[in-house]
Motif scaffolding. Structure first.
Motif, mmCIF file in Angstrom:
data_model
loop_
_atom_site.group_PDB
_atom_site.id
_atom_site.type_symbol
_atom_site.label_atom_id
_atom_site.label_comp_id
_atom_site.label_asym_id
_atom_site.label_seq_id
_atom_site.Cartn_x
_atom_site.Cartn_y
_atom_site.Cartn_z
ATOM 1 N N HIS A 157 43.664 -47.986 -23.130
ATOM 2 C CA HIS A 157 45.120 -47.946 -23.484
ATOM 3 C C HIS A 157 45.511 -46.962 -23.119
ATOM 4 N N PRO A 158 45.605 -46.875 -21.775
ATOM 5 C CA PRO A 158 46.141 -45.696 -20.800
ATOM 6 C C PRO A 158 48.265 -45.738 -21.598
ATOM 7 N N VAL A 159 48.369 -46.540 -21.890
ATOM 8 C CA VAL A 159 50.539 -46.961 -22.517
ATOM 9 C C VAL A 159 50.346 -46.581 -23.597
ATOM 10 N N LEU A 160 50.926 -46.503 -24.669
ATOM 11 C CA LEU A 160 50.694 -45.830 -26.280
ATOM 12 C C LEU A 160 52.525 -46.090 -26.327
ATOM 13 N N SER A 161 52.340 -46.871 -27.884
ATOM 14 C CA SER A 161 53.785 -47.047 -27.703
ATOM 15 C C SER A 161 53.743 -47.296 -29.215
ATOM 16 N N ALA A 162 54.700 -45.629 -30.049
ATOM 17 C CA ALA A 162 55.194 -46.098 -31.620
ATOM 18 C C ALA A 162 56.182 -45.512 -31.637
ATOM 19 N N GLY A 163 56.985 -46.297 -32.310
ATOM 20 C CA GLY A 163 58.731 -45.337 -32.753
ATOM 21 C C GLY A 163 59.444 -45.529 -31.204
ATOM 22 N N ASP A 168 51.791 -42.077 -21.966
ATOM 23 C CA ASP A 168 51.714 -42.522 -20.687
ATOM 24 C C ASP A 168 49.726 -42.263 -20.135
ATOM 25 N N SER A 169 49.091 -42.621 -20.562
ATOM 26 C CA SER A 169 47.835 -41.580 -20.750
ATOM 27 C C SER A 169 47.217 -41.598 -19.014
ATOM 28 N N THR A 173 52.375 -38.369 -19.107
ATOM 29 C CA THR A 173 53.854 -38.411 -19.593
ATOM 30 C C THR A 173 54.124 -38.568 -20.689
ATOM 31 N N PHE A 174 54.967 -38.147 -21.736
ATOM 32 C CA PHE A 174 55.344 -38.135 -23.622
ATOM 33 C C PHE A 174 56.987 -38.430 -23.226
ATOM 34 N N PHE A 188 49.333 -31.951 -26.118
ATOM 35 C CA PHE A 188 49.774 -33.928 -25.167
ATOM 36 C C PHE A 188 48.277 -34.174 -26.143
ATOM 37 N N ASN A 189 47.195 -33.691 -25.800
ATOM 38 C CA ASN A 189 46.277 -34.141 -25.870
ATOM 39 C C ASN A 189 45.774 -34.807 -28.041
ATOM 40 N N ILE A 190 46.682 -34.143 -28.801
ATOM 41 C CA ILE A 190 46.133 -34.437 -30.234
ATOM 42 C C ILE A 190 47.409 -35.910 -30.836
ATOM 43 N N VAL A 191 48.303 -35.630 -29.583
ATOM 44 C CA VAL A 191 49.676 -37.386 -30.087
ATOM 45 C C VAL A 191 49.329 -38.082 -29.389
ATOM 46 N N GLU A 192 48.426 -38.092 -27.948
ATOM 47 C CA GLU A 192 47.392 -39.362 -27.254
ATOM 48 C C GLU A 192 46.429 -39.271 -28.355
ATOM 49 N N LEU A 193 45.638 -38.662 -29.445
ATOM 50 C CA LEU A 193 44.395 -39.285 -30.640
ATOM 51 C C LEU A 193 45.344 -39.580 -31.709
ATOM 52 N N LEU A 194 46.740 -38.985 -31.854
ATOM 53 C CA LEU A 194 47.255 -39.589 -32.636
ATOM 54 C C LEU A 194 47.490 -41.185 -32.673
#
Length: 255
Positions: A157-163, A168-169, A173-174, A188-194
Motif C-alpha cells: 500500500h504505497p500511499v497511506l492516509s490517516a486523518g 507515500d512509501s 514522503t510524509f 519515517f519507518n515507524i510512522v509508515e508501520l503504524l
C-alpha cells in the motif's frame, strides 16, 4: 464449540487489545476491569453447587494489581472452589519469586508485561489443548506478528492516509495537510508501520525489528526516544496525539 475467555485487566487499553487479539483468534471474550467485577462475573456463571469448573469460562487471563480484589486472591478463590479452568497471569511483576508464588497458588502460566500478543494466543491455545479443546479455535489467525491484521506489508500500500497525514512509501514522503514533514529515515519507518496497521498495537520489540531490520538487542529507551522525537515534530500541527502509547504493550496509531 464456543470457547469463552474472561480477560481481567484494569487498564482499559490493554483489556481492549488483548480481547481484540483473542477474538480475532476465534474466541468469545468478556472483559472485567476490576477484581470485584471479575468475582461477580465468575459467581454469576458458576453452578450453584460449585460443580465442574465452577466459573462458566474456559480460560481466564488476569492481571495481578486489580482494584477491589487482587489477582492472587482470584486465583486462590477459583482453586478453593475446585475450578479447573486454566488461568494465565499477565503482570509487570517479573521476579522469579512472583512467578513461582502464582504457580503454587494455582495459576497455569505467567506472562510478563510487555508481552507479545501472539505469544499470549499460543499460550491460551496450549492451555486449552491440554484440556481437550483441540487447536481449531485460533489456529487460522495466530500466525505472524500480533500487530498485523493480514499478510500485507507497507510496500503493498504505497500511499497511506490517516486523518491529516498522507504517506507515500515509494516516494518516501510524509505530508501533514499536504505540507511535507521532515522525518529521519527511521522515524519515517515507524510512522509508515503504524499507518499501515491503524489501531493495532506494536510492542517495542516489534517496532525495532520491523523498522531497524535487525534483531532486538537494545534498550527499550531506543524506540521510546524515537517516538518522542516524532511526537515533538508533529506537535506544532496538533497531530502528535495520533501516536498513542498503550501502557505495558507498546504503540499504536489512533486517529
Amino acid at each position: 464449540m464456543n470457547v469463552r475467555i474472561l480477560v481481567i485487566e484494569d487498564d482499559a487499553d490493554i483489556n481492549e487489545v488483548v480481547r481484540a487479539r483473542l477474538e480475532r483468534a476465534g474466541y468469545d471474550c468478556t472483559g472485567a476491569y476490576s477484581g470485584s467485577e471479575a468475582r461477580l462475573l465468575l459467581g454469576r456463571t458458576a453452578p450453584a453447587d460449585g460443580a465442574g469448573d465452577g466459573c462458566g469460562y474456559d480460560c481466564i487471563v488476569t492481571d495481578l494489581m486489580l482494584p477491589g480484589m487482587s489477582g492472587e486472591r482470584l486465583v486462590t478463590m477459583l482453586r478453593e472452589r475446585g475450578a479447573g479452568v486454566p488461568i494465565i497471569v499477565i503482570s509487570a511483576r517479573d521476579t522469579v519469586a512472583d512467578r513461582v508464588a502464582l504457580l503454587r497458588l494455582g495459576a497455569d502460566d505467567y506472562l510478563v508485561k510487555p508481552f507479545d500478543l501472539d505469544e499470549l494466543v499460543v499460550r491460551v491455545q496450549a492451555q486449552l489443548r491440554g484440556r481437550g479443546y483441540g487447536s481449531s479455535a485460533g489456529s487460522a489467525s495466530s500466525g505472524g506478528h500480533a500487530a498485523a491484521d493480514d499478510d500485507t506489508t507497507p510496500d503493498d500500500h504505497p500511499v497511506l492516509s490517516a486523518g491529516r497525514w498522507t504517506l507515500d512509501s515509494a516516494a518516501r514522503t510524509f505530508l501533514i495537510d499536504g505540507r511535507p514533514a521532515n522525518l529521519t529515515n527511521t522515524e519515517f519507518n515507524i510512522v509508515e508501520l503504524l499507518m499501515a496497521h491503524p489501531n493495532t498495537v506494536f510492542t517495542k520489540q516489534q517496532v525495532y525489528e520491523l523498522c531497524w531490520n535487525e534483531p532486538y538487542m537494545v534498550d527499550d529507551n531506543t524506540v521510546t526516544a524515537h517516538v518522542s522525537k516524532i511526537r515533538a515534530k508533529l506537535k506544532p500541527s496538533g497531530t502528535d496525539t495520533y501516536i498513542r502509547t498503550v501502557w505495558g504493550l507498546g504503540f499504536k496509531l489512533d486517529v
